[in-house]
Design an enzyme around this catalytic site. Structure first.
Site, PDB file in Angstrom:
ATOM      1  N   ASP A  10      47.241  52.677  31.733  1.00 23.94           N
ATOM      2  CA  ASP A  10      47.193  52.640  33.312  1.00 23.94           C
ATOM      3  C   ASP A  10      45.825  53.261  33.644  1.00 23.94           C
ATOM      4  O   ASP A  10      44.919  53.635  32.807  1.00 23.94           O
ATOM      5  CB  ASP A  10      48.506  53.620  33.716  1.00 23.94           C
ATOM      6  CG  ASP A  10      48.722  53.617  35.030  1.00 23.94           C
ATOM      7  OD1 ASP A  10      48.403  52.840  35.568  1.00 23.94           O
ATOM      8  OD2 ASP A  10      49.014  55.113  35.460  1.00 23.94           O
ATOM      9  N   SER A  11      45.897  53.345  35.034  1.00 27.70           N
ATOM     10  CA  SER A  11      44.707  54.154  35.798  1.00 27.70           C
ATOM     11  C   SER A  11      44.509  55.371  35.480  1.00 27.70           C
ATOM     12  O   SER A  11      43.606  56.040  35.604  1.00 27.70           O
ATOM     13  CB  SER A  11      44.636  53.756  37.165  1.00 27.70           C
ATOM     14  OG  SER A  11      45.798  54.308  37.790  1.00 27.70           O
ATOM     15  N   TYR A  42      43.581  52.346  41.012  1.00 30.11           N
ATOM     16  CA  TYR A  42      43.408  51.120  41.159  1.00 30.11           C
ATOM     17  C   TYR A  42      43.890  50.345  42.269  1.00 30.11           C
ATOM     18  O   TYR A  42      43.517  49.269  42.764  1.00 30.11           O
ATOM     19  CB  TYR A  42      44.289  50.545  40.127  1.00 30.11           C
ATOM     20  CG  TYR A  42      43.679  50.537  38.313  1.00 30.11           C
ATOM     21  CD1 TYR A  42      42.276  51.269  38.495  1.00 30.11           C
ATOM     22  CD2 TYR A  42      44.240  50.010  37.465  1.00 30.11           C
ATOM     23  CE1 TYR A  42      41.672  50.994  37.320  1.00 30.11           C
ATOM     24  CE2 TYR A  42      43.511  49.851  36.070  1.00 30.11           C
ATOM     25  CZ  TYR A  42      42.451  50.426  35.920  1.00 30.11           C
ATOM     26  OH  TYR A  42      41.920  50.491  34.870  1.00 30.11           O
ATOM     27  N   GLY A  43      44.826  50.903  43.180  1.00 31.39           N
ATOM     28  CA  GLY A  43      45.610  50.297  44.088  1.00 31.39           C
ATOM     29  C   GLY A  43      44.856  49.892  45.452  1.00 31.39           C
ATOM     30  O   GLY A  43      45.371  49.159  46.367  1.00 31.39           O
ATOM     31  N   CYS A  73      51.157  49.708  34.255  1.00 28.88           N
ATOM     32  CA  CYS A  73      50.291  49.933  35.574  1.00 28.88           C
ATOM     33  C   CYS A  73      50.874  48.600  36.261  1.00 28.88           C
ATOM     34  O   CYS A  73      50.720  47.581  35.903  1.00 28.88           O
ATOM     35  CB  CYS A  73      48.922  49.650  35.378  1.00 28.88           C
ATOM     36  SG  CYS A  73      48.187  49.573  36.917  1.00 28.88           S
ATOM     37  N   GLU A 152      47.779  62.152  41.304  1.00 30.93           N
ATOM     38  CA  GLU A 152      46.703  62.584  40.335  1.00 30.93           C
ATOM     39  C   GLU A 152      46.062  63.751  40.661  1.00 30.93           C
ATOM     40  O   GLU A 152      45.337  64.272  39.660  1.00 30.93           O
ATOM     41  CB  GLU A 152      45.494  61.437  40.544  1.00 30.93           C
ATOM     42  CG  GLU A 152      46.022  59.986  39.878  1.00 30.93           C
ATOM     43  CD  GLU A 152      46.032  60.233  38.420  1.00 30.93           C
ATOM     44  OE1 GLU A 152      44.970  60.828  37.806  1.00 30.93           O
ATOM     45  OE2 GLU A 152      46.837  59.695  37.672  1.00 30.93           O
ATOM     46  N   CYS A 184      55.235  51.203  40.896  1.00 26.63           N
ATOM     47  CA  CYS A 184      54.073  51.730  40.121  1.00 26.63           C
ATOM     48  C   CYS A 184      54.482  52.844  39.435  1.00 26.63           C
ATOM     49  O   CYS A 184      55.326  53.602  39.648  1.00 26.63           O
ATOM     50  CB  CYS A 184      53.452  52.594  41.578  1.00 26.63           C
ATOM     51  SG  CYS A 184      51.696  53.649  41.021  1.00 26.63           S
ATOM     52  N   HIS A 186      53.257  55.793  38.497  1.00 24.56           N
ATOM     53  CA  HIS A 186      53.096  57.003  38.840  1.00 24.56           C
ATOM     54  C   HIS A 186      54.520  57.534  39.512  1.00 24.56           C
ATOM     55  O   HIS A 186      54.571  58.796  39.688  1.00 24.56           O
ATOM     56  CB  HIS A 186      51.929  57.298  39.749  1.00 24.56           C
ATOM     57  CG  HIS A 186      50.722  57.321  39.430  1.00 24.56           C
ATOM     58  ND1 HIS A 186      49.974  56.325  38.591  1.00 24.56           N
ATOM     59  CD2 HIS A 186      49.683  58.217  39.160  1.00 24.56           C
ATOM     60  CE1 HIS A 186      48.873  56.408  38.359  1.00 24.56           C
ATOM     61  NE2 HIS A 186      48.500  57.798  38.651  1.00 24.56           N
TER      62      HIS A 186
HETATM   63  N1  DGL Z   1      50.177  53.499  37.807  1.00 27.66           N
HETATM   64  C1  DGL Z   1      49.504  52.580  38.635  1.00 27.66           C
HETATM   65  C2  DGL Z   1      50.235  51.287  39.014  1.00 27.66           C
HETATM   66  O1  DGL Z   1      51.514  51.329  38.435  1.00 27.66           O
HETATM   67  C3  DGL Z   1      48.594  53.145  39.561  1.00 27.66           C
HETATM   68  C4  DGL Z   1      47.742  52.503  40.441  1.00 27.66           C
HETATM   69  C5  DGL Z   1      46.588  53.140  40.994  1.00 27.66           C
HETATM   70  O2  DGL Z   1      45.686  53.772  40.245  1.00 27.66           O
HETATM   71  O3  DGL Z   1      46.284  53.359  42.268  1.00 27.66           O
HETATM   72  O4  DGL Z   1      50.303  50.710  39.808  1.00 27.66           O
END
Ligand code: DGL
Length: 262
Positions: A10-11, A42-43, A73, A152, A184, A186
């Site tokens: 994941d990010s 990443y979003g 992710c 984060e 997501c 997160h």
């Molecule tokens: N956990 C990532 C997802 O499921 C996060 C993306 C991000 O870093 O913005 O989309």
């Protein structure tokens, strides 16, 4: 039997929700977890940037000789095509497909909300897949760009988090959704706050759904591990920083986080 590790990426912290689910379901599996914290979030990235991130993350895990890759992710799972996923010579599982199936099964009134990153929602992938499985349903996708940066930075409750969640969820409440895809990985870290705003809705945890798919795939292909249960963590950004936050989210102390050069 296959004692090689499952690769998960994941990010940042979000994919740990999938790791927790994997450890519950498959305690004998070894796991290699990669957090691309040098490039989180990443979003808000373009498709081109996301493809480069995914390529780097998958190549890194392949270099660790993993037996299967779980894209923990939602963003990469939404933007990588099926052909791209099938081009690596090993099984690559994303979180979108199992989550869409679970939501389609769960809803009673046919009103499904999807919250995810801006890039995931822009791709239209969750909506398209849900509409494919359940053409009779109404789908309400909402991009939530504020949530990953908050999580984060270690914020999972309080005024700022509540304010952002109300902004995103109040319109879904007004629509009367009964199922909400936390698109997501997160977002399960905000589950109690989300549940307090939408107490009647079933919350679909995409990482947990994908973990079930990993279990089924390994069992069907005689690839379950018979000894292990070891988890190795890598971060492309500051490893100490990731170590502290990850330990808090996983509920146990991680001993070591190594640097990943991507
Ligand atoms: N956990 C990532 C997802 O499921 C996060 C993306 C991000 O870093 O913005 O989309």
């Amino acid at each position: 039997m296959d004692n090689r590790a499952i690769g998960v990426f994941d990010s940042g912290l979000g994919g740990l929700t999938a790791v927790s689910a994997l450890r519950r379901l498959l305690p004998d599996e070894n796991i290699v977890y990669l957090a691309d914290t040098a490039r989180v979030p990443y979003g808000d990235k373009s498709l081109d940037e996301l493809n480069k991130c995914a390529e780097g993350d998958i190549s890194f895990l392949l270099s660790k000789n993993v037996k299967l890759i779980l894209i923990a992710c939602g963003t990469v799972s939404s933007t990588l095509t099926r052909e791209q996923m099938e081009s690596y010579g090993i099984k690559v599982i994303g979180v979108l497909e199992p989550a869409a199936r679970a939501a389609a099964e769960q809803t009673q009134n046919g009103k499904i909300g999807v919250i995810a990153t801006a890039a995931s929602i822009k791709s239209g992938a969750y909506k398209a897949r849900l509409a494919d499985i359940r053409p009779d349903c109404e789908i309400y996708p909402v991009p939530c760009p504020k949530l990953v940066p908050l999580i984060e930075s270690g914020k999972t409750e309080g005024k700022e988090v509540k304010g952002a969640l109300c902004e995103y969820l109040d319109p879904l409440k007004a629509e009367g959704i009964d199922t909400l895809v936390l698109g997501c990985t997160h977002y399960p870290l905000l589950k109690s706050e989300i549940g307090s705003i939408l107490p009647e809705a079933s919350l679909i945890d995409v990482g947990a759904q994908a973990a079930k798919e990993v279990k089924d795939y390994l069992a069907e292909n005689d690839m379950l591990s018979e000894n292990g249960g070891e988890c190795k963590f890598f971060a492309s950004g500051n490893p100490e920083d990731f170590c502290g936050k990850a330990s808090r989210f996983l509920g146990y102390q991680i001993e070591k986080v190594s640097i990943a050069k991507l």
